[in-house]
Structure formats: C-alpha cells, structure tokens
Design a protein around this motif. Structure first.
Motif, mmCIF file in Angstrom:
data_model
loop_
_atom_site.group_PDB
_atom_site.id
_atom_site.type_symbol
_atom_site.label_atom_id
_atom_site.label_comp_id
_atom_site.label_asym_id
_atom_site.label_seq_id
_atom_site.Cartn_x
_atom_site.Cartn_y
_atom_site.Cartn_z
ATOM 1 N N VAL A 125 0.841 -1.198 0.000
ATOM 2 C CA VAL A 125 0.000 0.000 0.000
ATOM 3 C C VAL A 125 0.873 1.244 0.000
ATOM 4 C CG1 VAL A 125 -1.768 1.282 1.266
ATOM 5 C CG2 VAL A 125 -1.836 -1.210 1.237
ATOM 6 N N HIS A 139 -5.324 9.232 -0.766
ATOM 7 C CA HIS A 139 -5.209 8.420 -1.984
ATOM 8 C C HIS A 139 -4.378 7.190 -1.638
ATOM 9 C CE1 HIS A 139 -3.435 7.194 -5.878
ATOM 10 N NE2 HIS A 139 -4.623 7.510 -6.333
ATOM 11 N N LEU A 140 -5.026 6.006 -1.657
ATOM 12 C CA LEU A 140 -4.350 4.752 -1.350
ATOM 13 C C LEU A 140 -4.206 3.933 -2.620
ATOM 14 C CD1 LEU A 140 -6.096 3.523 1.934
ATOM 15 C CD2 LEU A 140 -3.855 4.571 1.691
ATOM 16 N N THR A 141 -2.977 3.553 -2.936
ATOM 17 C CA THR A 141 -2.714 2.656 -4.052
ATOM 18 C C THR A 141 -2.377 1.293 -3.472
ATOM 19 O OG1 THR A 141 -1.857 4.486 -5.365
ATOM 20 C CG2 THR A 141 -1.290 2.257 -6.095
ATOM 21 N N ILE A 142 -3.173 0.291 -3.838
ATOM 22 C CA ILE A 142 -2.901 -1.070 -3.392
ATOM 23 C C ILE A 142 -2.222 -1.793 -4.548
ATOM 24 C CG2 ILE A 142 -3.868 -3.237 -2.562
ATOM 25 C CD1 ILE A 142 -6.095 -1.687 -1.248
ATOM 26 N N VAL A 153 -3.569 -0.781 5.006
ATOM 27 C CA VAL A 153 -4.652 0.153 4.668
ATOM 28 C C VAL A 153 -5.172 0.825 5.932
ATOM 29 C CG1 VAL A 153 -7.033 0.320 3.820
ATOM 30 C CG2 VAL A 153 -5.339 -0.981 2.516
ATOM 31 N N LEU A 173 -9.401 4.763 -3.519
ATOM 32 C CA LEU A 173 -8.792 3.440 -3.460
ATOM 33 C C LEU A 173 -8.374 3.087 -4.882
ATOM 34 C CD1 LEU A 173 -8.199 1.287 -1.356
ATOM 35 C CD2 LEU A 173 -10.374 0.229 -1.925
ATOM 36 N N VAL A 189 -9.829 -6.086 3.156
ATOM 37 C CA VAL A 189 -9.808 -4.681 2.731
ATOM 38 C C VAL A 189 -11.230 -4.231 2.405
ATOM 39 C CG1 VAL A 189 -9.062 -3.096 0.909
ATOM 40 C CG2 VAL A 189 -7.419 -4.660 1.944
#
Length: 194
Positions: A125, A139-142, A153, A173, A189
């Motif tokens: 993440v 802004h979360l990039t998995i 997360v 996401l 998640v």
C-alpha cells in the motif's frame, strides 16, 4: 493436476491447483520480502518488460524505468523463456550481482546495468495526501493483496486522520495495475469499507 486445473478453470478463471514450487513462489511474492532486484516484470510483445521498479529498490536507484525491455540477464538472452524462469534468474542471494541488458523506448542500442541483489521488502500500500484548501482526501494505491495489506490500509487511514486532526473528506482506493494476490486480504480490505 492438469485435469483438476481444467475443472477449476471451468468454475473460476482465477483458481488453479499449484505445484509445490509454484506455491512457494506465490507465498514468496505475498509475504512481502525476497532476495532480488526490486523490479516488477511481465511479458509484453514477447519481450521481458519492466512494469515498474519497486520503491527503494536497486532497480529504482539504478534508473530502470517502466516499459524498459530486459534483453539479457547475465548474458542470457531473455527471448523464448517463460516469465517464471526469467524471474528466477533475476532473484538470488542478497549481495550477489547481476548484469542486465536494457533497451529503452527511443534508444538506438541496449545499455548494460549491473545491480546488486538485496532483500526486497514490498509494501503493498502506498498512501498520498491530497489537500486542496479545506478538502482533505487520502489516496491509497494497493499494489497487490499481500499478507499485510489490510493492516497497511488501516494504518494509512489512522495516520492520515492523525495528520489532519480527524478530518477525512474522502478516500480514493486505487487498484490500477493490481495483479491480485491473497483472497482473504482482498476480503479484509473490502470489509474495512462495507
């Protein structure tokens, strides 16, 4: 094993029975650390191609870029080998060196790069704050669903709230380029938001 995989393919295109070696490889990729160069690769137009260098890795520090084509690994021409075989050639004991022959878009000739393998710790993440006036968005990039993704997360959300006095106006996401991973982590998640 072929019969079982054929049966599983009829039920779900993403399910397969793995051999012991394939399972070990999967676990290595989802545990979050391995000995290598820190470059995510795939086969594009029959060429071993960089999808992206991982942050804080030997590949990133050496300037390897997305869409670079890896023509050779220690003198071995990469054309005609499977992706799994080529990844094995790049992985190895930390501290050992590997020579890559790279061709970049627009370059007239390949360039040679020598990298030293390291233990690659992969965070699944990446978080970025988007602040526009009073609007505060996380802004979360998995990157993939690895063994610690749901904890990463949750940790990123908590840290964001601490940085912004409990205010979070939104969350993006980002799952672009996510190849998948562990189903239980994808479910965990989703459970954070559902």
């Amino acid at each position: 094993m072929t019969l079982l995989n054929s049966t599983l393919a009829e039920l779900d295109a993403h399910s397969a029975l793995l051999s012991a070696d394939a399972y070990r490889e999967l676990r290595q990729g989802t545990e979050g650390s391995f000995g290598g160069l820190g470059v995510l690769v795939g086969i594009r137009d029959n060429m071993l191609t960089v999808i992206k260098p991982l942050p804080r890795s030997p590949a990133q520090r050496s300037g390897i870029q997305r869409r670079d084509r890896i023509l050779g690994i220690d003198g071995l021409f990469t054309y005609g080998y499977s992706l799994d075989e080529l990844v094995e050639y790049m992985r190895g004991d930390p501290g050992t060196s590997v020579n890559l022959s790279l061709l970049r878009d627009g370059a007239r000739a390949p360039s040679e790069v020598v990298l030293k393998r390291e233990i690659i710790h992969v965070d699944s993440v990446t978080a970025a704050d988007i602040v526009r006036g009073p609007l505060k968005v996380l802004h979360l990039t998995i990157e993939n669903f690895a063994s610690r993704t749901s904890r990463e997360v949750l940790s990123a959300i908590k840290k964001f709230r601490v940085r912004h006095n409990g205010v979070m106006n939104g969350l993006v996401l980002d799952l672009r380029s996510n190849p998948g991973g562990l189903l239980d982590q994808a479910v965990q998640v989703a459970d954070l938001f559902l």
